[in-house]
Scaffold this motif. Structure first.
Motif, short mmCIF file in Angstrom:
data_model
loop_
_atom_site.label_atom_id
_atom_site.label_comp_id
_atom_site.label_asym_id
_atom_site.label_seq_id
_atom_site.Cartn_x
_atom_site.Cartn_y
_atom_site.Cartn_z
N VAL A 241 0.45 -1.22 -0.01
CA VAL A 241 0.11 0.09 -0.11
C VAL A 241 0.71 0.79 0.35
N PHE A 242 2.01 0.98 0.61
CA PHE A 242 3.16 2.04 0.69
C PHE A 242 3.39 2.70 -0.61
N LEU A 243 3.88 1.48 -1.55
CA LEU A 243 5.02 2.06 -2.12
C LEU A 243 4.06 2.15 -3.20
N SER A 244 2.58 1.44 -3.58
CA SER A 244 1.79 2.01 -4.57
C SER A 244 1.19 3.40 -4.29
N ARG A 245 1.31 4.02 -3.39
CA ARG A 245 0.75 5.89 -3.77
C ARG A 245 -0.70 5.61 -4.48
N GLY A 246 -1.37 4.50 -3.88
CA GLY A 246 -2.72 5.11 -4.52
C GLY A 246 -2.95 4.68 -6.01
N ASP A 247 -1.52 4.13 -6.55
CA ASP A 247 -1.49 3.23 -7.87
C ASP A 247 -1.45 1.86 -8.19
N LEU A 248 -3.18 1.87 -8.59
CA LEU A 248 -3.00 0.11 -8.25
C LEU A 248 -2.37 -0.70 -9.66
N ARG A 249 -2.21 -0.28 -10.07
CA ARG A 249 -1.59 -0.77 -11.38
C ARG A 249 0.80 -1.49 -10.80
N LYS A 250 1.04 -0.16 -10.00
CA LYS A 250 2.31 -0.94 -9.08
C LYS A 250 1.72 -1.40 -8.18
N ALA A 251 0.51 -0.90 -7.50
CA ALA A 251 0.22 -2.91 -6.40
C ALA A 251 -0.04 -3.62 -6.92
N ILE A 252 0.05 -3.44 -7.28
CA ILE A 252 -0.62 -5.55 -8.26
C ILE A 252 0.68 -5.57 -8.88
N HIS B 43 -3.39 -2.99 -22.76
CA HIS B 43 -3.47 -1.25 -22.48
C HIS B 43 -3.15 -0.18 -22.13
N VAL B 44 -1.31 0.22 -22.35
CA VAL B 44 -0.74 0.83 -22.14
C VAL B 44 0.03 1.42 -22.79
N SER B 45 0.24 2.52 -23.21
CA SER B 45 1.17 3.85 -24.32
C SER B 45 3.45 2.79 -23.87
N ALA B 46 3.58 2.51 -24.55
CA ALA B 46 5.12 1.44 -24.74
C ALA B 46 6.06 3.15 -23.97
N ARG B 47 5.67 3.94 -23.85
CA ARG B 47 6.41 4.48 -22.90
C ARG B 47 5.90 3.96 -21.05
N LYS B 48 4.78 4.23 -21.28
CA LYS B 48 4.31 3.86 -19.95
C LYS B 48 4.89 2.35 -19.93
N ALA B 49 4.61 1.73 -20.33
CA ALA B 49 5.34 0.35 -20.12
C ALA B 49 6.69 0.36 -19.78
N ASN B 50 7.55 1.03 -20.10
CA ASN B 50 8.55 0.86 -19.58
C ASN B 50 8.49 1.12 -18.72
N GLU B 51 8.25 1.60 -17.50
CA GLU B 51 7.72 1.96 -16.16
C GLU B 51 7.41 0.95 -15.30
N PHE B 52 7.48 -0.26 -16.29
CA PHE B 52 6.32 -1.52 -15.67
C PHE B 52 7.57 -2.74 -15.77
N LEU B 53 8.84 -2.41 -16.99
CA LEU B 53 9.56 -3.20 -17.40
C LEU B 53 10.28 -4.37 -16.86
#
Lengths: 320, 458
Positions: A188-199, B385-395
């Motif tokens: 929860v702390f790491l994600s800061r309300g961003d579900l994509r990050k959390a998952i 469902h994201v842009s390539a640039r955003k995908a780089n954020e969680f590559l």
């Protein structure tokens, strides 16, 4: 596991969407009426903008949702040609099925150039009888007013901690994970309300171990980049310009970060540095100036190198 | 009047002034041809500024060793066809002497092929209509010839980069590279050479003038001799007052010369002139300058000032590019050259080897990896469902989770339609494992299908 969880657990219907109760209610009303205006979803990353758009399409079109829902990422193709080409072509084709219109989902629409946005507004009107637009953007103010005025605007806020927590527990349950309380707190702390990050954080941790505590989470998600960026900034402050510049080159070439990405992360890192507060503000000002110049058409490599040189000078002013 | 530069061309390597080390390497290479088998490196590249003795050394070397010289320079078209013809007549087999007589190689001597101005191959040009006049495939023919030859070859070039770029890269492995450095030619040796010539020509020239000529030539001995000859025409006595008649010579300045002027001086005139001659676009030149600022400007204040100007120059370039306002270039160039020059509080005593923009080199050499990553990002982006640039954020995350979870990795190959290289990029060392599992899976699927069909039949 055989899928990326952010997709596996993407809501299939509006009622599965986490949080945003009022928004979901209004959107559901559109679906029931089988009609909707152009929509503009504004809000930070990972709060459910794309999920809502897809859920609407699934509920409206059923099995034919993929044929009637066209997704375009403005940040990958941001010029006027996309609007005049791809978007227009799709907008004027007839919908399949009985709904009477189809949906163009324009993700990261704030990345469209203002020319492209201007070209878009006529298209939105001309084909409104057979086509609806859903635009998503981080900031609605980056969308030109004529488009804003043609859309119903929905503002997505960062999700509340308890919403994130609920979803994490749901997934952990479905995936048979043993999740310690402190692990949930960490996510929860790491994600800061961003579900994509959390998952994503949860899935990375789960790929290491089925029993997850806070340590597993931090270890699994310890991202190289913020560390590296901090290193670069510190080297620059120490006056080791050449080594800072090498690091910068890696960020561009090895990690494929854009100049704006790097500036954003530098901005975050600065407040963790052990330097006088006043110097931090000075650095923020320089970072802002640099980003301003990138917007003005400066070359990201040269402008960021120049920024490092400025950091070196700032560093010199308080180094003994 | 005979051209003095030809008349006094050195007859032996010792007569070539300066560059002792380089000449020794040349000599050593020549001795390696004395055994019955050709040496490992059959060719050398001599490179360096004009007029410092490259061609003279090559010819002198041949003389010292009793080799016959076959010379090709830019006045001949040097396409693949022509080079091969010369090479096969000269380097590989028997040959004709310069007078046309046939010399069987059994009795004959070695032949040295000198390919002068090797960096000036006109491989493609829209100006030349007649394609037989182009040097098409020239580089490749040179490389082939070096590989096949039994005879020594010397390539001569001013610009090593130009010669080695593109298909020329292979030359690196095939050749010994010898740099002739104009700084390795002491001024006093030039002066004494000029004195000798004056003596032979029986003309009295004030030694101050000789020194001035030697100074101005900046190591270009040939131009010094030419200058001397032009001063001396029609005279048998030259006084100090004649000095004004020596005009400024527009020499082929390279980027390195301009850089040196920028970093070492504050001489705007020299810098501006140098930049014009160097013939680089401002968009490339700014990379050259910024690459080398931190090597020279060791003081942080100087560094920051210089970068500040560079970044402003860059803004002008950006604006010029976007709005096609190329008038802005002139300001940008001044900022990045003269602006950087005046950014130093005082000149540095360091002796810097200025380097090629590493940025350009690495962007080029990393292009494949970057393309690979972009292709993966696009696939992930489409799937999530994201842009390539955003995908780089969680590559990184996708990488970690699939390396930790082989089952996920396998399913991603199908879902994202990854190819072999992309798998290697994403899964690292585990890519092999994934591939094996997938093959096994495919086999099992097949058997399962077969079993099903069998069942249907009965």
């Amino acid at each position: 596991m055989n899928n990326i969880w952010i997709e596996k657990y993407r809501p299939k219907s509006l009622k599965e969407v986490v949080g945003h109760k009022e928004i979901v209610e209004r959107l559901s009303a559109y679906v029931r009426a089988r009609n909707l205006p152009h929509l503009l979803f504004a809000g930070p990353a990972g709060t459910g903008k794309t999920s809502c758009a897809i859920a609407i399409a699934r509920e409206l079109f059923g099995d034919t949702w993929r044929q009637n829902f066209h997704e375009l990422n403005a940040s990958d193709e941001r010029g006027i040609n996309v609007v005049r080409g791809k978007i227009k072509d799709f907008a004027r084709t007839a919908p399949i099925g009985d709904v009477g219109f189809k949906i163009i989902f324009l993700d990261e629409a704030d990345a469209l150039t203002s020319d492209a946005q201007a070209a878009l507004r006529r298209t939105m009107e001309m084909y409104s009888h057979i086509c609806r637009f859903i635009l998503s953007a981080n900031y609605s103010s980056k969308i030109i007013e004529p488009i804003q005025s043609r859309c119903a605007i929905f503002r997505f806020k960062p999700l509340r901690d308890e919403d994130v927590r609920k979803l994490i527990l749901r997934i952990a349950d479905a995936e048979n994970l043993e999740l310690k309380e402190d692990a949930i707190d960490a996510i929860v702390f790491l994600s800061r309300g961003d579900l994509r990050k959390a998952i994503n954080a949860l899935q990375v941790a789960a790929s290491v171990s089925k029993k997850i505590d806070a340590n597993v989470v931090y270890e699994a998600t310890s991202s190289v980049r913020p560390e590296e960026i901090k290193c670069i900034v510190e080297e620059a402050l120490r006056g080791k310009f050449l080594s800072a510049r090498e690091g910068l080159k890696d960020l561009f070439i090895k990690y494929g970060l854009s100049g704006e990405d790097i500036l954003k992360q530098m901005h975050q890192v600065i407040f963790d540095l052990a330097i006088p507060e006043e110097k931090k503000i000075e650095m923020v000002e320089k970072i802002g100036e640099t980003e301003f110049r990138l917007v003005e058409g400066g070359d990201e490599k040269i402008q960021l190198e120049a920024l490092l040189a400025k950091f070196a000078l700032i560093g010199k002013s308080f180094r003994p | 009047m005979e051209d003095w530069t030809e008349k006094y061309r050195p007859k032996s390597l010792d007569e070539v002034i300066g560059n002792k080390d380089a000449k020794n390497i040349l000599r050593k290479w020549a001795t390696s041809w004395n055994s019955s088998r050709p040496p490992e490196k059959k060719a050398v590249i001599i490179y360096g500024k004009p007029g410092i003795g490259k061609t003279s050394s090559a010819i002198a070397l041949a003389k010292e060793n009793g080799w016959i010289v076959i010379e090709m320079n830019a006045s001949d078209a040097r396409n693949a066809e022509k080079i091969r013809r010369i090479a096969t007549s000269g380097a590989l087999n028997e040959s004709f002497g310069n007078d046309g007589s046939f010399i069987p190689s059994k009795y004959g001597r070695r032949k040295l092929i000198i390919l002068d101005e090797a960096d000036n191959l006109y491989e493609r040009s829209s100006e030349v209509k007649d394609s037989s006049m182009l040097d098409k495939g020239g580089k490749k023919a040179i490389i082939d010839t070096i590989k096949k030859t039994n005879q020594p070859i010397i390539l001569i070039a001013n610009d090593l980069y130009e010669l080695l770029k593109g298909s020329g890269e292979e030359l690196r492995k095939l050749c010994i590279m010898i740099k002739f450095d104009e700084r390795q030619i002491p001024k006093y040796e030039i002066v004494s050479l000029l004195k000798k010539i004056c003596r032979m020509e029986n003309i009295q020239v004030d030694v101050k003038i000789l020194e001035m000529v030697a100074e101005r030539c900046k190591g270009d001995v040939r131009s010094a001799i030419k200058d001397l000859q032009s001063i001396c025409i029609g005279r048998n006595r030259v006084e100090q007052s004649t000095i004004q008649s020596i005009g400024y010579r527009d020499r082929e300045n390279t980027v390195f010369d301009v850089l040196k002027d920028i970093f070492k001086t504050k001489d705007f005139q020299a810098i501006k002139r140098g930049y014009e001659v160097a013939n680089e676009s401002p968009e490339d030149f700014i990379l050259w300058v910024s690459e080398n600022i931190p090597l020279e400007y060791l003081d942080i204040a100087d560094l920051a000032r210089a970068y500040d100007r560079i970044s402003k120059a860059d803004l002008f370039l950006g604006r010029a590019r976007r709005k096609r306002a190329y008038n802005l270039w002139s300001y940008a160039v001044d900022l990045m050259s003269c602006g950087v020059a005046v950014s130093k509080a005082r000149p540095y005593a360091v002796n810097v080897r200025y380097s090629f923009p590493s940025w350009l080199r690495e962007m080029k050499s990393s292009k494949e990896t970057r393309d690979l990553r972009n292709s993966i990002l696009k696939k992930i982006g489409r799937f999530c469902h994201v842009s390539a640039r955003k995908a780089n954020e969680f590559l990184d995350e996708v990488r970690k989770m699939s390396q930790g979870d082989i089952e996920l990795a396998c399913s991603l190959v199908k879902k994202l339609e990854l190819d072999g290289d992309e798998m290697k990029y994403l899964f690292g060392e585990r890519a092999v494992e994934v591939e094996k599992l997938l093959k096994k899976g495919a086999k099992e699927d097949k058997t399962r299908k077969l079993v099903m069909e069998q069942k249907k039949l009965f």
